[in-house]
Motif scaffolding. Structure first.
Motif, PDB file in Angstrom:
ATOM      1  N   UNK A  24       0.834  -1.207   0.000  1.00 59.69           N
ATOM      2  CA  UNK A  24       0.000   0.000   0.000  1.00 59.69           C
ATOM      3  C   UNK A  24       0.867   1.255   0.000  1.00 59.69           C
ATOM      4  N   UNK A  25       1.996   1.208   0.686  1.00 59.12           N
ATOM      5  CA  UNK A  25       2.874   2.375   0.762  1.00 59.12           C
ATOM      6  C   UNK A  25       3.462   2.742  -0.600  1.00 59.12           C
ATOM      7  N   UNK A  26       3.494   1.800  -1.566  1.00 58.79           N
ATOM      8  CA  UNK A  26       4.000   2.089  -2.902  1.00 58.79           C
ATOM      9  C   UNK A  26       3.176   3.166  -3.599  1.00 58.79           C
ATOM     10  N   UNK A  27       1.915   3.304  -3.225  1.00 62.58           N
ATOM     11  CA  UNK A  27       1.049   4.292  -3.864  1.00 62.58           C
ATOM     12  C   UNK A  27       1.468   5.714  -3.504  1.00 62.58           C
ATOM     13  N   UNK A  28       2.220   5.866  -2.440  1.00 56.47           N
ATOM     14  CA  UNK A  28       2.562   7.203  -1.961  1.00 56.47           C
ATOM     15  C   UNK A  28       3.990   7.611  -2.298  1.00 56.47           C
ATOM     16  N   UNK A  29       4.727   6.762  -2.984  1.00 61.73           N
ATOM     17  CA  UNK A  29       6.107   7.091  -3.333  1.00 61.73           C
ATOM     18  C   UNK A  29       6.104   8.144  -4.437  1.00 61.73           C
ATOM     19  N   UNK A  30       6.881   9.170  -4.225  1.00 57.81           N
ATOM     20  CA  UNK A  30       7.031  10.241  -5.194  1.00 57.81           C
ATOM     21  C   UNK A  30       8.315   9.975  -5.988  1.00 57.81           C
ATOM     22  N   UNK A  31       8.195   9.767  -7.287  1.00 58.55           N
ATOM     23  CA  UNK A  31       9.353   9.540  -8.143  1.00 58.55           C
ATOM     24  C   UNK A  31       9.789  10.864  -8.758  1.00 58.55           C
ATOM     25  N   UNK A 112      14.124   0.152 -10.524  1.00 61.07           N
ATOM     26  CA  UNK A 112      15.449   0.748 -10.699  1.00 61.07           C
ATOM     27  C   UNK A 112      15.559   2.164 -10.115  1.00 61.07           C
ATOM     28  N   UNK A 113      14.504   2.943 -10.240  1.00 61.05           N
ATOM     29  CA  UNK A 113      14.559   4.323  -9.738  1.00 61.05           C
ATOM     30  C   UNK A 113      14.564   4.388  -8.209  1.00 61.05           C
ATOM     31  N   UNK A 114      14.065   3.384  -7.559  1.00 63.98           N
ATOM     32  CA  UNK A 114      14.083   3.365  -6.092  1.00 63.98           C
ATOM     33  C   UNK A 114      15.495   3.251  -5.542  1.00 63.98           C
TER      34      UNK A 114
END
Length: 144
Positions: A24-31, A112-114
Motif C-alpha cells: 500500500x505504501x508504494x502508492x505514496x512514493x514520489x518519483x 530501478x529508480x528506487x
C-alpha cells in the motif's frame, strides 16, 4: 440479501488488494524524473538553448523547455492505482536530431529508480539518451 452481496464484494476487493504485487505504501512514493542536457555547447551563440525538451503524460502536459548545457528538466510523479503511469518526452537537438523517449514507465522504472532516492536519471548526449539508476553508471537506451 442485498447486504450479503455488499459484504461479498467487499471481501473480494480486500482479497484483491492484499494480493497485489506491491505494498500500500508504494502508492505514496514520489518519483523524481531528471533529464539533463549533456550535449556539446553551441558554437554561436554559446548561451542559447541547444536542446528543446517537451514532456507529458496522457493527462498532464509539462510543456516544452529550451535548455542550455548542464540544465536539468525535473518533475515528480506517483504511480497510479492501475500501475499504468507513463511520461514520454520529445528531445530536439537544435540543428541535429529529434528523438522521442519514455522517461517514466511504471513496469520498467519503478524498481530501478528506487535504488537512487526514488530518482530516474536521464542524460541527453551527442550519441543518444542515457539512463542511470545510480547517477554513476549510464547506458545509452535511446540512440539518436
Amino acid at each position: 440479501m442485498g447486504n450479503l452481496k455488499g459484504v461479498a464484494l467487499s471481501l473480494l476487493f480486500t482479497s484483491f488488494v492484499l494480493h497485489l504485487p506491491f505494498a500500500e505504501s508504494d502508492w505514496f512514493i514520489n518519483y523524481h524524473i531528471h533529464v539533463t542536457n549533456d550535449l556539446p555547447l553551441l558554437k554561436s551563440p554559446p548561451n542559447q538553448p541547444n536542446l528543446f525538451l517537451h514532456c507529458k503524460s496522457k493527462n498532464k502536459d509539462l510543456g516544452e523547455r529550451g535548455m542550455v548545457k548542464g540544465q536539468d528538466y525535473t518533475w515528480d510523479t506517483k504511480v497510479n492505482f492501475l500501475r499504468t503511469t507513463l511520461f514520454f518526452c520529445k528531445a530536439r537537438w537544435v540543428g541535429h536530431k529529434t528523438r522521442s523517449f519514455d522517461a517514466f514507465v511504471t513496469d520498467r522504472d519503478e524498481m530501478p529508480c528506487r535504488h537512487y532516492h526514488n530518482s530516474c536519471m536521464w542524460s541527453v548526449r551527442d550519441d543518444g539518451i542515457y539512463f542511470s539508476k545510480n547517477n554513476a553508471t549510464w547506458g545509452n537506451v535511446y540512440p539518436w
